[in-house]
Design a protein around this motif. Structure first.
Motif, PDB file in Angstrom:
ATOM      1  N   LYS A  98       0.838  -1.213   0.000  1.00 63.57           N
ATOM      2  CA  LYS A  98       0.000   0.000   0.000  1.00 63.57           C
ATOM      3  C   LYS A  98       0.869   1.258   0.000  1.00 63.57           C
ATOM      4  N   GLU A  99       1.928   1.223   0.824  1.00 66.55           N
ATOM      5  CA  GLU A  99       2.824   2.376   0.879  1.00 66.55           C
ATOM      6  C   GLU A  99       3.493   2.611  -0.466  1.00 66.55           C
ATOM      7  N   ALA A 100       3.947   1.537  -1.121  1.00 67.60           N
ATOM      8  CA  ALA A 100       4.612   1.664  -2.422  1.00 67.60           C
ATOM      9  C   ALA A 100       3.652   2.177  -3.480  1.00 67.60           C
ATOM     10  N   ASP A 101       2.420   1.671  -3.463  1.00 70.65           N
ATOM     11  CA  ASP A 101       1.404   2.144  -4.417  1.00 70.65           C
ATOM     12  C   ASP A 101       1.120   3.630  -4.218  1.00 70.65           C
ATOM     13  N   ASP A 102       0.984   4.062  -2.960  1.00 69.78           N
ATOM     14  CA  ASP A 102       0.690   5.474  -2.670  1.00 69.78           C
ATOM     15  C   ASP A 102       1.857   6.368  -3.099  1.00 69.78           C
ATOM     16  N   ILE A 103       3.077   5.910  -2.853  1.00 66.65           N
ATOM     17  CA  ILE A 103       4.251   6.702  -3.235  1.00 66.65           C
ATOM     18  C   ILE A 103       4.305   6.888  -4.748  1.00 66.65           C
ATOM     19  N   ARG A 104       4.001   5.832  -5.489  1.00 60.65           N
ATOM     20  CA  ARG A 104       4.011   5.935  -6.955  1.00 60.65           C
ATOM     21  C   ARG A 104       2.868   6.816  -7.441  1.00 60.65           C
ATOM     22  N   LYS A 105       1.696   6.647  -6.811  1.00 58.27           N
ATOM     23  CA  LYS A 105       0.508   7.377  -7.264  1.00 58.27           C
ATOM     24  C   LYS A 105       0.614   8.872  -6.984  1.00 58.27           C
ATOM     25  N   PHE A 106       1.048   9.228  -5.790  1.00 55.10           N
ATOM     26  CA  PHE A 106       1.012  10.637  -5.389  1.00 55.10           C
ATOM     27  C   PHE A 106       2.345  11.374  -5.607  1.00 55.10           C
ATOM     28  N   HIS A 107       3.447  10.605  -5.671  1.00 55.97           N
ATOM     29  CA  HIS A 107       4.748  11.258  -5.800  1.00 55.97           C
ATOM     30  C   HIS A 107       5.508  10.818  -7.043  1.00 55.97           C
ATOM     31  N   GLY A 108       4.997   9.803  -7.745  1.00 57.97           N
ATOM     32  CA  GLY A 108       5.649   9.335  -8.964  1.00 57.97           C
ATOM     33  C   GLY A 108       7.015   8.725  -8.732  1.00 57.97           C
ATOM     34  N   LYS A 109       7.231   8.159  -7.538  1.00 56.21           N
ATOM     35  CA  LYS A 109       8.538   7.610  -7.206  1.00 56.21           C
ATOM     36  C   LYS A 109       8.492   6.088  -7.097  1.00 56.21           C
ATOM     37  N   ARG A 110       9.576   5.475  -7.498  1.00 54.58           N
ATOM     38  CA  ARG A 110       9.728   4.040  -7.329  1.00 54.58           C
ATOM     39  C   ARG A 110      10.068   3.736  -5.873  1.00 54.58           C
ATOM     40  N   THR A 111       9.703   2.535  -5.409  1.00 54.78           N
ATOM     41  CA  THR A 111      10.043   2.091  -4.055  1.00 54.78           C
ATOM     42  C   THR A 111      11.083   0.982  -4.128  1.00 54.78           C
ATOM     43  N   ILE A 112      12.128   1.142  -3.370  1.00 58.57           N
ATOM     44  CA  ILE A 112      13.114   0.068  -3.187  1.00 58.57           C
ATOM     45  C   ILE A 112      12.856  -0.572  -1.838  1.00 58.57           C
ATOM     46  N   LEU A 113      12.536  -1.848  -1.873  1.00 55.67           N
ATOM     47  CA  LEU A 113      12.338  -2.607  -0.639  1.00 55.67           C
ATOM     48  C   LEU A 113      13.631  -3.357  -0.336  1.00 55.67           C
ATOM     49  N   PHE A 114      14.298  -2.942   0.707  1.00 56.64           N
ATOM     50  CA  PHE A 114      15.534  -3.600   1.105  1.00 56.64           C
ATOM     51  C   PHE A 114      15.212  -4.672   2.144  1.00 56.64           C
ATOM     52  N   VAL A 115      15.483  -5.931   1.796  1.00 62.75           N
ATOM     53  CA  VAL A 115      15.186  -7.059   2.683  1.00 62.75           C
ATOM     54  C   VAL A 115      16.489  -7.532   3.305  1.00 62.75           C
ATOM     55  N   ILE A 141      15.787  -5.327  -3.102  1.00 63.22           N
ATOM     56  CA  ILE A 141      17.222  -5.545  -2.920  1.00 63.22           C
ATOM     57  C   ILE A 141      17.376  -6.390  -1.665  1.00 63.22           C
ATOM     58  N   GLY A 142      17.780  -7.633  -1.847  1.00 63.35           N
ATOM     59  CA  GLY A 142      17.973  -8.531  -0.715  1.00 63.35           C
ATOM     60  C   GLY A 142      19.433  -8.545  -0.292  1.00 63.35           C
ATOM     61  N   ALA A 143      19.679  -8.720   0.980  1.00 67.08           N
ATOM     62  CA  ALA A 143      21.041  -8.819   1.496  1.00 67.08           C
ATOM     63  C   ALA A 143      21.186 -10.137   2.240  1.00 67.08           C
ATOM     64  N   THR A 144      22.281 -10.832   1.971  1.00 69.23           N
ATOM     65  CA  THR A 144      22.488 -12.118   2.627  1.00 69.23           C
ATOM     66  C   THR A 144      23.971 -12.381   2.826  1.00 69.23           C
ATOM     67  N   THR A 145      24.293 -13.027   3.927  1.00 68.97           N
ATOM     68  CA  THR A 145      25.656 -13.484   4.155  1.00 68.97           C
ATOM     69  C   THR A 145      25.813 -14.938   3.742  1.00 68.97           C
ATOM     70  N   GLU A 146      24.698 -15.581   3.352  1.00 65.90           N
ATOM     71  CA  GLU A 146      24.713 -16.990   2.979  1.00 65.90           C
ATOM     72  C   GLU A 146      24.591 -17.132   1.466  1.00 65.90           C
ATOM     73  N   ASN A 147      25.059 -18.256   0.949  1.00 63.90           N
ATOM     74  CA  ASN A 147      25.009 -18.499  -0.488  1.00 63.90           C
ATOM     75  C   ASN A 147      23.557 -18.501  -0.964  1.00 63.90           C
ATOM     76  N   PRO A 148      23.163 -17.531  -1.813  1.00 64.46           N
ATOM     77  CA  PRO A 148      21.755 -17.465  -2.240  1.00 64.46           C
ATOM     78  C   PRO A 148      21.315 -18.676  -3.047  1.00 64.46           C
ATOM     79  N   SER A 149      22.262 -19.403  -3.628  1.00 65.18           N
ATOM     80  CA  SER A 149      21.894 -20.610  -4.372  1.00 65.18           C
ATOM     81  C   SER A 149      21.192 -21.611  -3.470  1.00 65.18           C
ATOM     82  N   PHE A 150      21.557 -21.600  -2.181  1.00 62.84           N
ATOM     83  CA  PHE A 150      20.971 -22.539  -1.228  1.00 62.84           C
ATOM     84  C   PHE A 150      19.832 -21.914  -0.426  1.00 62.84           C
TER      85      PHE A 150
END
Length: 435
Positions: A98-115, A141-150
């Motif tokens: 909802k927050e990402a949709d509102d940001i795009r609708k009212f401000h025309g900005k993309r949202t980066i979700l950092f996981v 954008i995901g961040a991991t210290t473990e091998n993402p293949s696994f």
């Protein structure tokens, strides 16, 4: 944000740890990862052309994953949402959508979700991101210290570009520490501290490529010094004991044990002892190490030195008798023996070749002459007929076939000319001549 909010944010930053205060805010301030951010490199091009796609940053702690994600959001004028795999769950995703949709609708900005620590989400939790990534509701954008293949599910992995972040070099960490000492606004510049070169080098070495560890050490050292000079002794006091990067359930566990085994296989006792020390210091189970050594004694040394298996098994038994810390001596002795022993994998190759034959050919009948004949019926059927007892012949040997007729003459064991296996090879050549 009003005047009071800005003042509160400034006060919060002022009270934050040095590592947080010195967090880079732009690409110009960011240190390291030149293979991604250097001129013409992939990530820099994606940022400068504003063609960002979903990404997964895979790298050790303190390599700048979170910081880089924040910088990217700022450089691309995107809305940034921090999402922790430890603190958040699926229910929060609806609020983010909802927050990402509102940001795009009212401000025309993309949202980066950092996981952050995306590897801690289970399969169903990771599945929850997919429809929104596909629809472009947010760029993940995901961040991991473990091998993402696994650790990252295949559908999500296929929609992301995996970028590997390297540990920072000692030179890069030294530069970060010098900047923190000089920065009067966010760093320690107001304290007007001096630092001895060997103290600075020591901190950089002990950080293990982790900028956060280095800055935390510097901050502690600044509080310990009484004369305005951070000395080597002060740095050592601030460091205390640095925990080694070694997750017994994660990739680094497999990296280090692999280096250990390959050092012994490669006849490098120094390398083997170093990786052994790394595992011991990090708290690895010595029994696990010793079991791997028993395997190596057969797989990689074999009959080139038949005593190697005895040494490995004895070391395992000896360690079980005395335990740590004295047990390290037993393991060390066995490691140096195995590393310097002549090498042959002929037995290992041989059993695998024989197994492959069995899987291919099935249960071929045992030749009659080497079957046992405990009953009259079996003898009447020819079981054991024609068998020649080796001890009835000179030198305890007589030429005779032992394989099924369908694979007669096949060879599975081919001894090398290394160590004791040279003698075995010579005897096999003599036996062949007798045939």
């Amino acid at each position: 944000m009003d005047l009071f909010d800005r003042k509160a944010a400034a006060d919060t930053l002022k009270e934050a740890p040095l590592a947080e205060r010195m967090r880079p805010r732009t690409l110009a301030e960011y240190v390291g990862q030149e293979h991604l951010l250097g001129p013409g490199k992939l990530l820099r091009q994606l940022i400068e052309t504003d063609q960002l796609t979903s990404l997964i940053f895979w790298g050790p702690p303190g390599s700048g994953k979170t910081t880089l994600a924040r910088i990217i959001a700022g450089a691309t004028k995107s809305h940034f949402i921090f999402f922790s795999a430890i603190l958040s769950g699926i229910k929060e995703i609806r609020e983010i959508v909802k927050e990402a949709d509102d940001i795009r609708k009212f401000h025309g900005k993309r949202t980066i979700l950092f996981v952050d620590e995306i590897h801690r989400f289970n399969k169903s939790q990771q599945d929850a991101f997919l429809p929104y990534v596909e629809r472009g509701v947010f760029t993940i954008i995901g961040a991991t210290t473990e091998n993402p293949s696994f650790e990252v599910i295949a559908p999500l992995l296929s929609r992301c570009k995996v970028l590997v972040l390297n540990p920072l070099t000692e030179e890069e960490i030294t530069g970060i520490l010098r900047q923190a000492l000089a920065d009067k606004e966010r760093g320690l510049g107001a304290l007007d501290l001096a630092i001895e070169d060997d103290a600075l080098t020591f901190m950089a070495e002990q950080a293990g490529g982790d900028a956060r560890v280095a800055l935390n050490t510097l901050e502690t050292a600044s509080r310990l010094t009484s004369n305005g000079v951070v000395s080597l002794d002060t740095a050592r006091e601030a460091v205390q004991k640095k925990p080694l990067l070694y997750d017994k359930g994660g990739e680094e566990h497999y990296n280090v044990i692999s280096a250990f085994i390959k050092s012994m296989r490669g006849s490098d006792p120094d390398g083997a002892l170093y990786w052994l020390a790394r595992m011991i210091e990090a708290g690895e189970d010595p029994i696990f190490i010793l079991r791997r050594m028993v395997i190596l004694a057969s797989e990689d040394i074999g009959n080139a030195d038949p005593r190697a298996l005895q040494v490995a098994v004895t070391a395992l038994q000896g360690f079980q008798l005395v335990g740590m810390p004295e047990g390290r001596i037993i393991i060390g002795q066995a490691v140096t023996y195995l590393a310097t022993a002549p090498k042959s994998n002929a037995s290992y190759v041989g059993i695998d070749a024989a197994l492959a034959e069995v899987r291919k050919s099935g249960a071929l009948p045992v030749p009659l002459h080497i079957r046992n004949a405990p009953t009259r019926l079996m003898k009447d059927l020819g079981y054991g007929t024609g068998y020649r007892y080796a001890h009835d012949y000179a030198e305890g040997y007589v030429a005779q076939d032992y394989l099924p007729d369908q694979i007669k003459g096949r060879k599975y064991y081919d001894p090398t000319g290394h160590g004791y296996e040279k003698s075995i090879k010579e005897r096999m050549e003599w036996l062949k001549g007798k045939k």
